[in-house]
Design a protein around this motif. Sequence first.
Motif, PDB file in Angstrom:
ATOM      1  N   PHE A   1     -27.639  -4.132  49.418  1.00 23.43           N
ATOM      2  CA  PHE A   1     -27.049  -3.357  48.719  1.00 23.43           C
ATOM      3  C   PHE A   1     -27.613  -2.232  49.225  1.00 23.43           C
ATOM      4  CE2 PHE A   1     -27.782  -0.460  45.025  1.00 23.43           C
ATOM      5  CZ  PHE A   1     -26.534  -0.675  44.085  1.00 23.43           C
ATOM      6  N   ASN A   2     -28.036  -1.668  49.915  1.00 22.02           N
ATOM      7  CA  ASN A   2     -28.745  -0.222  50.803  1.00 22.02           C
ATOM      8  C   ASN A   2     -27.903   0.033  51.703  1.00 22.02           C
ATOM      9  OD1 ASN A   2     -29.822   0.651  48.478  1.00 22.02           O
ATOM     10  ND2 ASN A   2     -32.349   0.075  49.918  1.00 22.02           N
ATOM     11  N   LEU A   3     -27.002  -1.364  52.486  1.00 23.40           N
ATOM     12  CA  LEU A   3     -27.260  -0.928  54.007  1.00 23.40           C
ATOM     13  C   LEU A   3     -25.204  -1.453  54.095  1.00 23.40           C
ATOM     14  CD1 LEU A   3     -29.909  -2.457  55.911  1.00 23.40           C
ATOM     15  CD2 LEU A   3     -28.934   0.181  55.367  1.00 23.40           C
ATOM     16  N   GLY A   4     -25.208  -2.291  52.710  1.00 25.70           N
ATOM     17  CA  GLY A   4     -23.834  -3.255  52.545  1.00 25.70           C
ATOM     18  C   GLY A   4     -23.122  -2.338  51.700  1.00 25.70           C
ATOM     19  N   LYS A   5     -23.273  -2.974  50.109  1.00 26.23           N
ATOM     20  CA  LYS A   5     -22.210  -2.391  49.324  1.00 26.23           C
ATOM     21  C   LYS A   5     -21.858  -0.868  49.290  1.00 26.23           C
ATOM     22  CE  LYS A   5     -22.874  -6.923  47.572  1.00 26.23           C
ATOM     23  NZ  LYS A   5     -24.157  -7.230  47.880  1.00 26.23           N
ATOM     24  N   ARG A   6     -23.517   0.037  49.206  1.00 26.44           N
ATOM     25  CA  ARG A   6     -23.608   1.330  49.281  1.00 26.44           C
ATOM     26  C   ARG A   6     -23.022   1.834  50.342  1.00 26.44           C
ATOM     27  NH1 ARG A   6     -24.951   3.995  44.665  1.00 26.44           N
ATOM     28  NH2 ARG A   6     -26.389   5.543  46.244  1.00 26.44           N
ATOM     29  N   GLN A   7     -22.195   1.416  51.292  1.00 26.23           N
ATOM     30  CA  GLN A   7     -21.729   1.567  52.425  1.00 26.23           C
ATOM     31  C   GLN A   7     -20.772   3.390  51.843  1.00 26.23           C
ATOM     32  OE1 GLN A   7     -19.988  -0.434  55.996  1.00 26.23           O
ATOM     33  NE2 GLN A   7     -22.037  -1.420  56.038  1.00 26.23           N
ATOM     34  N   ALA A   8     -19.930   2.592  51.392  1.00 20.19           N
ATOM     35  CA  ALA A   8     -18.703   3.130  50.829  1.00 20.19           C
ATOM     36  C   ALA A   8     -19.454   4.778  50.382  1.00 20.19           C
ATOM     37  CB  ALA A   8     -17.458   2.894  49.235  1.00 20.19           C
ATOM     38  N   SER A   9     -20.306   4.654  49.650  1.00 20.54           N
ATOM     39  CA  SER A   9     -20.893   5.984  49.325  1.00 20.54           C
ATOM     40  C   SER A   9     -21.738   7.051  50.443  1.00 20.54           C
ATOM     41  CB  SER A   9     -22.009   5.977  47.682  1.00 20.54           C
ATOM     42  OG  SER A   9     -22.977   6.537  47.948  1.00 20.54           O
ATOM     43  N   LEU A  10     -21.904   6.083  51.743  1.00 12.77           N
ATOM     44  CA  LEU A  10     -22.843   7.010  52.529  1.00 12.77           C
ATOM     45  C   LEU A  10     -21.505   7.728  53.215  1.00 12.77           C
ATOM     46  CD1 LEU A  10     -25.540   4.063  53.589  1.00 12.77           C
ATOM     47  CD2 LEU A  10     -25.678   6.469  52.517  1.00 12.77           C
ATOM     48  N   LEU A  11     -20.500   6.629  53.572  1.00 14.90           N
ATOM     49  CA  LEU A  11     -18.836   6.807  54.317  1.00 14.90           C
ATOM     50  C   LEU A  11     -18.475   8.448  53.795  1.00 14.90           C
ATOM     51  CD1 LEU A  11     -16.972   4.010  54.562  1.00 14.90           C
ATOM     52  CD2 LEU A  11     -17.397   5.968  56.686  1.00 14.90           C
ATOM     53  N   GLU A  12     -18.035   8.330  52.359  1.00 19.36           N
ATOM     54  CA  GLU A  12     -18.063   9.522  51.354  1.00 19.36           C
ATOM     55  C   GLU A  12     -18.566  10.889  51.644  1.00 19.36           C
ATOM     56  OE1 GLU A  12     -17.420   9.327  47.007  1.00 19.36           O
ATOM     57  OE2 GLU A  12     -16.556   7.884  47.483  1.00 19.36           O
ATOM     58  N   GLN A  13     -19.778  10.921  52.073  1.00 16.63           N
ATOM     59  CA  GLN A  13     -21.491  11.944  52.062  1.00 16.63           C
ATOM     60  C   GLN A  13     -21.314  11.784  53.173  1.00 16.63           C
ATOM     61  OE1 GLN A  13     -25.015  11.498  50.188  1.00 16.63           O
ATOM     62  NE2 GLN A  13     -23.931   9.071  49.475  1.00 16.63           N
TER      63      GLN A  13
END
Lengths: 300, 135, 267
Positions: A233-245
């Motif tokens: 979840f933290n490393l995969g599914k939340r990647q979009a948010s990490l990219l955005e930030q």
Amino acid sequence: MKVSYYPGCTLKSKAKNLDESAVAAMAALGVEMEELPRWNCCGAVHSLADDDLIHHVAPVRDLIRAKEQGAEILVTLCSMCYNSLARANLIMRDDEEKRRTINLFMDEEIDYQGEVEVVHLLGFLDQRIGWSTIREAVKVPLRGMVLAPYYGCTLQRPRDVAMEPPGSFQMMRRLLEALGSEVVHFPAADLCCGSYQILAHPEAAESSSAVILQTAVQAGADALVLSCPLCDFNLGKRQASLLEQGRIEKEVPVFYFTQLFALALGVSPDLCHLELNTPSCISLLKQKGYPFDLDEAERV
Amino acid sequence: MPIKISARTVKREFLERLEKISGQNIHKCFQCGTCSGSCPMNASMDAFPRKVMHLAQLGLEGEVGKLNTCWICASCHACNVKCPRGIDLPRVMEALRLMALRRNVDHINPSRMASDLLRECPQIAMVAAFRKLTS
Amino acid sequence: MAEGRPMQAQQTQEMKVATGDRPILPEGARTVPIYIMGKRYEVPETLTIMKAMEYVGYKFVRGAGCRGGICGACSTVYRKAGDYKLHFGLACQTVVEPNMYLTQIPFYPANRAVYDIEEIEPTADSVYELYPELFRCVACNNCTKACPMGVEVLDYISALKQGDIARAAQLSFDCIQCGLCASRCMGELPQYHIAQLARRLYGKYIQPRAEHLKKRVEEILSGKYDAMLEEVQRMNREELEKLYEEREREPDLTPPGAWMPKDIRYL
């Protein structure tokens, strides 16, 4: 061969891709993973207080179910479940006073003394199946893919339940090499992804996750391979948010080790539920030109 | 800001409870800072784990209580496997959390959490967070 | 037994107790001591807790409902002298035992989420969003031990944590919403409200529709039975009585599919 299997809550819904791919891969090797009857949540995290026993009751109840089933070993997949079950098991085996109190409290259950051994699937493959058997069973070698094993915290820490010693990543390396891929070590392979702090302190968790993904890319990995739904979840599914930030520069495909395991053994991609991974996973598999029928996963 | 230390600031009872709940000898720590350096969450902490240990050794209950360190800790055990003194620091952090939680004060409120996160998060995230951060 | 009353419970003569809304104790009937909220009373031994409480003078304004073991209003908690175990029951169903210490818990505060059943999706995520405290369960099993209906409460909570609404709905089917599970919960869960949400989602969205019912409703709406009803409406009393008396009845205990009426015009 038949083994008792504890899936864990998340694997029955949000991480079906971890559960079903593993069961199918093991079936392809002739091993039936028999799900425990009437299991409950393992508690996910181990209680670290000397005077807090009630939080050990959940995992112990599951171990009792395994004992009732006549199991000698209990195979787990989710890293957190592995850790909480294995640690509760040690208490029941080694700490007489705590064992007595917990057994007394659970007066509706049979007594438990740590008779069952808790094993992670990787350990089971290492000790009971053997990497050469797996290498021979591979139907579609995953050649040309550079994979980074990510262990996170709970497979190796603390030491008394470590699947292999902290700093060693041999089991996943051997598996992925047996499947035909190239394996690269990266220095954040056992760095915590932020875990449950994604709910309480997301900033802190995200910066930790970003470091892991960036380090894997720098090491030349095509994808990260792991065994924990919370890491996923933290490393995969939340990647979009990490990219955005702007915390990471590019998407990194994240697979469960069982998905690649199953695919290489010729299991139908439908059972690997790649639709539950980020789209970059399917893109990578396509780009490498493997003969998998990924249309269904892509359509979903 | 300087911290005043005197016979009156040392809360012996706090230290005893901390050691009893954690099962750790706080005074074994020789302040090398390996824990702080290996902590993946240290950037978000008011003070690094080493400092928390120091304040605890001095029995400064109030000072320790002001810090968010134990609430940011993710119980990842990176410090634990590296500690040259064999201290199980995650147990100390848990004891600090419990000393607050056992007064029926929660660090997070499940009823007020963002609903999209509750829908998306794997179940183990909720179970773990509520076990570590609610009473 | 230290209060000096004769040991009537040991008499062997047959007991005669008139029960009903107002039990009357005939001479010689056996009584047993029970403790209601700590105070000792002698009550006829065959009474239910509810009748016993009324016998000694309590009048229920709340905490009593159907008196038939299904409304969940009269949950009661009791212990027996010298025994650590907590027991649970419905006051209208549980018969008094000597030296039971009891109190009623007709209501227990429990978080109840507000939702519009027409709006929410039938997924476990909806349950997680409305009742995140579900994940505070520690599997202590006190809920199951407390259930007066024998519902496997921990099992349905586990099923929901695993995302299985259908299983949770089926396992909680016998729940009467008494709230004793919530009263004993270490994680402060409102189990019975969560289960009700699961059953509502299951009933509305997941459970397969009864196809034969759907077909029959369509037939009724299309007017298939209008003529038959009109025919009956035109009959006089005598004709109606004759029709009723001569009606065909399926014999008792006929195996399914083994019997057909002679008149199948309307089937």
